[in-house]
Motif scaffolding. Structure first.
Motif, PDB file in Angstrom:
ATOM      1  N   GLY A 109       0.808  -1.222   0.000  1.00  0.00           N
ATOM      2  CA  GLY A 109       0.000   0.000   0.000  1.00  0.00           C
ATOM      3  C   GLY A 109       0.833   1.258   0.000  1.00  0.00           C
ATOM      4  O   GLY A 109       0.430   2.271   0.566  1.00  0.00           O
ATOM      5  N   ALA A 110       2.010   1.211  -0.633  1.00  0.00           N
ATOM      6  CA  ALA A 110       2.922   2.368  -0.705  1.00  0.00           C
ATOM      7  C   ALA A 110       3.315   2.867   0.688  1.00  0.00           C
ATOM      8  O   ALA A 110       3.582   4.042   0.895  1.00  0.00           O
ATOM      9  N   GLY A 111       3.346   1.942   1.654  1.00  0.00           N
ATOM     10  CA  GLY A 111       3.725   2.298   3.019  1.00  0.00           C
ATOM     11  C   GLY A 111       2.556   2.266   3.984  1.00  0.00           C
ATOM     12  O   GLY A 111       2.733   2.229   5.207  1.00  0.00           O
ATOM     13  N   ALA A 112       1.323   2.274   3.445  1.00  0.00           N
ATOM     14  CA  ALA A 112       0.128   2.398   4.295  1.00  0.00           C
ATOM     15  C   ALA A 112      -0.039   1.242   5.272  1.00  0.00           C
ATOM     16  O   ALA A 112      -0.446   1.455   6.424  1.00  0.00           O
ATOM     17  N   ILE A 113       0.287   0.021   4.862  1.00  0.00           N
ATOM     18  CA  ILE A 113       0.082  -1.133   5.745  1.00  0.00           C
ATOM     19  C   ILE A 113       0.929  -0.993   7.016  1.00  0.00           C
ATOM     20  O   ILE A 113       0.451  -1.161   8.137  1.00  0.00           O
ATOM     21  N   GLY A 114       2.195  -0.660   6.840  1.00  0.00           N
ATOM     22  CA  GLY A 114       3.089  -0.496   7.989  1.00  0.00           C
ATOM     23  C   GLY A 114       2.713   0.689   8.861  1.00  0.00           C
ATOM     24  O   GLY A 114       2.696   0.594  10.096  1.00  0.00           O
ATOM     25  N   TRP A 115       2.396   1.821   8.239  1.00  0.00           N
ATOM     26  CA  TRP A 115       2.049   3.022   9.016  1.00  0.00           C
ATOM     27  C   TRP A 115       0.703   2.872   9.717  1.00  0.00           C
ATOM     28  O   TRP A 115       0.518   3.396  10.818  1.00  0.00           O
ATOM     29  N   ASN A 116      -0.239   2.148   9.112  1.00  0.00           N
ATOM     30  CA  ASN A 116      -1.515   1.871   9.784  1.00  0.00           C
ATOM     31  C   ASN A 116      -1.273   1.060  11.063  1.00  0.00           C
ATOM     32  O   ASN A 116      -1.866   1.328  12.106  1.00  0.00           O
ATOM     33  N   GLU A 117      -0.393   0.069  10.938  1.00  0.00           N
ATOM     34  CA  GLU A 117      -0.090  -0.764  12.115  1.00  0.00           C
ATOM     35  C   GLU A 117       0.585   0.065  13.217  1.00  0.00           C
ATOM     36  O   GLU A 117       0.265  -0.076  14.396  1.00  0.00           O
ATOM     37  N   LEU A 118       1.483   0.936  12.807  1.00  0.00           N
ATOM     38  CA  LEU A 118       2.169   1.791  13.784  1.00  0.00           C
ATOM     39  C   LEU A 118       1.175   2.735  14.467  1.00  0.00           C
ATOM     40  O   LEU A 118       1.189   2.882  15.692  1.00  0.00           O
ATOM     41  N   ALA A 119       0.304   3.363  13.674  1.00  0.00           N
ATOM     42  CA  ALA A 119      -0.670   4.319  14.230  1.00  0.00           C
ATOM     43  C   ALA A 119      -1.637   3.635  15.186  1.00  0.00           C
ATOM     44  O   ALA A 119      -2.107   4.245  16.154  1.00  0.00           O
ATOM     45  N   GLY A 120      -1.924   2.350  14.943  1.00  0.00           N
ATOM     46  CA  GLY A 120      -2.858   1.616  15.792  1.00  0.00           C
ATOM     47  C   GLY A 120      -2.206   0.887  16.959  1.00  0.00           C
ATOM     48  O   GLY A 120      -2.885   0.252  17.765  1.00  0.00           O
ATOM     49  N   ALA A 121      -0.880   0.973  17.056  1.00  0.00           N
ATOM     50  CA  ALA A 121      -0.148   0.252  18.115  1.00  0.00           C
ATOM     51  C   ALA A 121      -0.288   0.961  19.460  1.00  0.00           C
ATOM     52  O   ALA A 121      -0.602   2.151  19.531  1.00  0.00           O
ATOM     53  N   SER A 122      -0.051   0.214  20.522  1.00  0.00           N
ATOM     54  CA  SER A 122      -0.067   0.796  21.875  1.00  0.00           C
ATOM     55  C   SER A 122       1.080   1.797  22.003  1.00  0.00           C
ATOM     56  O   SER A 122       2.203   1.513  21.587  1.00  0.00           O
ATOM     57  N   PRO A 123       0.826   2.971  22.591  1.00  0.00           N
ATOM     58  CA  PRO A 123       1.895   3.968  22.747  1.00  0.00           C
ATOM     59  C   PRO A 123       2.753   3.706  23.988  1.00  0.00           C
ATOM     60  O   PRO A 123       3.075   4.615  24.746  1.00  0.00           O
ATOM     61  N   ASP A 124       3.123   2.415  24.187  1.00  0.00           N
ATOM     62  CA  ASP A 124       3.852   2.045  25.398  1.00  0.00           C
ATOM     63  C   ASP A 124       5.370   2.091  25.234  1.00  0.00           C
ATOM     64  O   ASP A 124       6.117   1.740  26.150  1.00  0.00           O
ATOM     65  N   GLY A 125       5.821   2.504  24.029  1.00  0.00           N
ATOM     66  CA  GLY A 125       7.264   2.612  23.807  1.00  0.00           C
ATOM     67  C   GLY A 125       7.902   1.357  23.259  1.00  0.00           C
ATOM     68  O   GLY A 125       9.109   1.329  23.012  1.00  0.00           O
ATOM     69  N   TYR A 126       7.113   0.308  23.041  1.00  0.00           N
ATOM     70  CA  TYR A 126       7.689  -0.936  22.528  1.00  0.00           C
ATOM     71  C   TYR A 126       7.389  -1.169  21.044  1.00  0.00           C
ATOM     72  O   TYR A 126       7.745  -2.196  20.487  1.00  0.00           O
ATOM     73  N   THR A 127       6.724  -0.223  20.414  1.00  0.00           N
ATOM     74  CA  THR A 127       6.538  -0.251  18.958  1.00  0.00           C
ATOM     75  C   THR A 127       6.827   1.145  18.414  1.00  0.00           C
ATOM     76  O   THR A 127       6.165   2.116  18.787  1.00  0.00           O
ATOM     77  N   VAL A 128       7.841   1.226  17.560  1.00  0.00           N
ATOM     78  CA  VAL A 128       8.160   2.472  16.861  1.00  0.00           C
ATOM     79  C   VAL A 128       8.206   2.135  15.371  1.00  0.00           C
ATOM     80  O   VAL A 128       8.087   0.977  14.988  1.00  0.00           O
ATOM     81  N   GLY A 129       8.345   3.142  14.533  1.00  0.00           N
ATOM     82  CA  GLY A 129       8.374   2.863  13.095  1.00  0.00           C
ATOM     83  C   GLY A 129       9.240   3.859  12.354  1.00  0.00           C
ATOM     84  O   GLY A 129       9.544   4.937  12.869  1.00  0.00           O
ATOM     85  N   ILE A 130       9.638   3.460  11.165  1.00  0.00           N
ATOM     86  CA  ILE A 130      10.409   4.367  10.323  1.00  0.00           C
ATOM     87  C   ILE A 130       9.443   5.287   9.580  1.00  0.00           C
ATOM     88  O   ILE A 130       8.498   4.822   8.930  1.00  0.00           O
ATOM     89  N   ALA A 131       9.676   6.578   9.730  1.00  0.00           N
ATOM     90  CA  ALA A 131       8.876   7.585   9.029  1.00  0.00           C
ATOM     91  C   ALA A 131       9.604   8.002   7.755  1.00  0.00           C
ATOM     92  O   ALA A 131      10.832   7.973   7.700  1.00  0.00           O
ATOM     93  N   ALA A 132       8.838   8.374   6.746  1.00  0.00           N
ATOM     94  CA  ALA A 132       9.419   8.862   5.491  1.00  0.00           C
ATOM     95  C   ALA A 132       8.480   9.909   4.906  1.00  0.00           C
ATOM     96  O   ALA A 132       7.301   9.979   5.276  1.00  0.00           O
ATOM     97  N   ILE A 133       8.992  10.710   3.986  1.00  0.00           N
ATOM     98  CA  ILE A 133       8.196  11.817   3.435  1.00  0.00           C
ATOM     99  C   ILE A 133       6.916  11.329   2.757  1.00  0.00           C
ATOM    100  O   ILE A 133       5.913  12.038   2.734  1.00  0.00           O
ATOM    101  N   ASP A 134       6.923  10.080   2.266  1.00  0.00           N
ATOM    102  CA  ASP A 134       5.740   9.510   1.609  1.00  0.00           C
ATOM    103  C   ASP A 134       4.515   9.512   2.522  1.00  0.00           C
ATOM    104  O   ASP A 134       3.380   9.564   2.048  1.00  0.00           O
ATOM    105  N   MET A 135       4.727   9.428   3.847  1.00  0.00           N
ATOM    106  CA  MET A 135       3.585   9.357   4.767  1.00  0.00           C
ATOM    107  C   MET A 135       2.821  10.674   4.846  1.00  0.00           C
ATOM    108  O   MET A 135       1.681  10.706   5.305  1.00  0.00           O
TER     109      MET A 135
END
Length: 314
Positions: A56-82
């Motif tokens: 999904g041009a990055g959407a699948i990974g960023w959707n998972e990151l946005a929906g993850a618990s903000p407990d500090g154990y899930t982070v993600g790589i950001a890029a200008i495409d987002m």
């Protein structure tokens, strides 16, 4: 939101931290994550577990990151495409508001490249030809709405020219099309053009950074700005987290990543990949997200590309 009791963060982190990479192995996002992974135990006290979630041009990974618990154990790589995907109306989240930046890691200018057998020696010469021959120049990019496509639209706007767009399905195909003479010019990562510059098949007319590049082979290339064209925009990679992360955890992560990024070994590793380290902290990264988002949105609206994409999706 209630503040988290200090007791929950005193031991943080006490287990490995997952890093979501929203693209497949080998690209800039993945190489950034792998470079961070090497030094994480030293500076974060825990390993990073890199997980590739392409699609999904990055959407699948960023959707998972946005929906993850903000407990500090899930982070993600950001890029200008987002910044681009939500504008096209095809994402579950608005990433610039559903995610928060921790750090910017690297920023890569793009270069305008032509084949050396073409007559133009400078960017003004190319633009003059385009003005005198509307629609005759063919510009290759890696898909409608992609970063390279938007740079081409910016050039049309600031140069006051009309150019024929030729979309491909990826950056590799774009370079191949240029070398095969199927398009007249392209915007690519400097590393994609460097070997062709060395062997004399490709000439670079301009770079999209604020300054010229430091690489000795590419250092003579003038910026768009110094040639009178107001285009300053880089592709960047950073680390983002889900919104509403407790401030203590966020601060600890941000400091840890800063220590990794400013380590000379990390800078060397990234340079070998052609990814110049350009550190920004959380506030500076947020300001950069906002400025780039405004610039990209304006170009998409003014060029009519946004309307075209939305019409295609209906």
């Amino acid at each position: 939101m209630q503040s988290t009791p200090a007791t929950t963060t005193t031991k943080y982190p006490d287990k490995p931290i997952t890093v979501i990479v929203p693209f497949s192995a080998g690209g800039g996002s993945d190489l950034t994550a792998r470079s961070l992974e090497k030094l994480a135990p030293t500076y974060l006290g825990q390993p990073l577990i890199v997980v590739n979630k392409p699609g999904g041009a990055g959407a699948i990974g960023w959707n998972e990151l946005a929906g993850a618990s903000p407990d500090g154990y899930t982070v993600g790589i950001a890029a200008i495409d987002m910044l681009l995907l939500p504008l096209y109306g095809s994402t579950k989240y608005d990433y610039p508001t559903a995610l928060e930046p921790l750090v910017q890691v690297a920023a890569v200018p793009q270069v305008l490249a032509i084949k050396t057998d073409q007559p133009w020696r400078t960017l003004p010469e190319l633009i003059e030809f385009a003005r005198n021959h509307p629609g005759q120049l063919k510009f290759g990019h890696s898909g409608v709405g992609s970063f390279s496509h938007i740079l081409g639209e910016m050039l049309c706007q600031v140069g006051g020219v009309t150019i024929e767009q030729v979309p491909f399905s990826g950056a590799g195909e774009v370079t191949t099309a240029l070398l095969g003479g199927h398009v007249h010019f392209v915007f690519v990562n400097p590393m994609a053009a460097k070997e062709h510059v060395k062997n004399g098949t490709v000439r670079i007319l301009a770079v999209t950074g604020e300054q010229r590049m430091v690489d000795p082979i590419l250092a003579k290339i003038p910026t768009f700005k110094e040639q009178g064209f107001d285009i300053i925009l880089k592709s960047w990679f950073g680390v983002a987290v889900p919104k509403d992360m407790p401030s203590e955890i966020k601060s600890k992560l941000a400091e840890g990543f800063k220590s990794i990024i400013t380590d000379p070994e990390f800078t060397r590793n990234m340079s070998n990949f052609g990814l110049p380290v350009e550190y920004l902290g959380p506030k500076e990264s947020q300001a950069n997200w906002l400025a780039d988002s405004q610039q990209l949105t304006k170009t998409l609206q003014d060029s009519g590309v946004l309307e075209r994409i939305k019409a295609q999706k209906k």
